[in-house]
Scaffold this motif. Structure first.
Motif, short mmCIF file in Angstrom:
data_model
loop_
_atom_site.label_atom_id
_atom_site.label_comp_id
_atom_site.label_asym_id
_atom_site.label_seq_id
_atom_site.Cartn_x
_atom_site.Cartn_y
_atom_site.Cartn_z
N CYS A 33 0.86 -1.21 0.04
CA CYS A 33 0.02 0.06 0.01
C CYS A 33 1.00 1.22 -0.10
CB CYS A 33 -0.73 0.07 1.27
SG CYS A 33 -1.85 1.46 1.64
N CYS A 36 -2.35 6.03 -0.75
CA CYS A 36 -2.94 7.04 -1.34
C CYS A 36 -4.31 7.63 -0.91
CB CYS A 36 -2.86 6.62 -2.80
SG CYS A 36 -4.06 5.40 -3.40
N CYS A 39 -8.98 4.41 -1.82
CA CYS A 39 -9.69 3.22 -1.46
C CYS A 39 -10.76 3.89 -0.60
CB CYS A 39 -9.36 1.93 -1.02
SG CYS A 39 -8.04 2.40 0.26
#
Ligand code: SF4
Ligand code: SF4
Length: 105
Positions: A33, A36, A39
């Motif tokens: 991950c 950012c 999600c």
């Protein structure tokens, strides 16, 4: 029905997943991950399962319906199904996230 886990507030209070959800919850592979937040922005508010937790982005599995709306927006494909999740594996401090004033939902 009162007192079941069909709404988010009740799921948070009881720390229970809605038993009617058919799809497994998802988890984020923190090694890949890039934080950012894409999600997080795409998780529907009625589920509201993704949170910033310090430097990490995490999914509380009991709040995740498995709707998959977060999957296509992840630029590094690091969100995966977690069919073998257990409530006992969820760190207790994660449950403070939806109760905090910073709850993004
Ligand atoms: S699958 Fe749906 S409910 Fe679960 S974290 Fe992704 S967007 Fe949220
Ligand atoms: S979209 Fe993917 S890379 Fe971005 S924060 Fe979510 S899991 Fe991490």
């Amino acid at each position: 029905m009162a007192g079941d886990a069909t709404n988010r507030d009740e799921r948070i209070k009881r720390r229970e997943r809605n038993p009617k959800w058919q799809n497994p919850p998802l988890y984020i592979d923190m090694l890949d991950c890039i934080n950012c937040d894409a999600c997080l922005r795409h998780c529907p508010p009625n589920f509201g399962a993704i949170f910033n937790h310090g430097a990490d982005v995490v999914i509380i599995p009991a709040l995740c319906s498995g709707c998959d709306k977060c999957l296509p927006v992840c630029p590094v494909d690091c969100i995966h199904p977690h069919p073998d999740w257990s409530a006992a594996d969820v760190p207790t401090d994660w449950w403070a996230l939806p109760l905090s004033e910073h709850d993004p939902y």
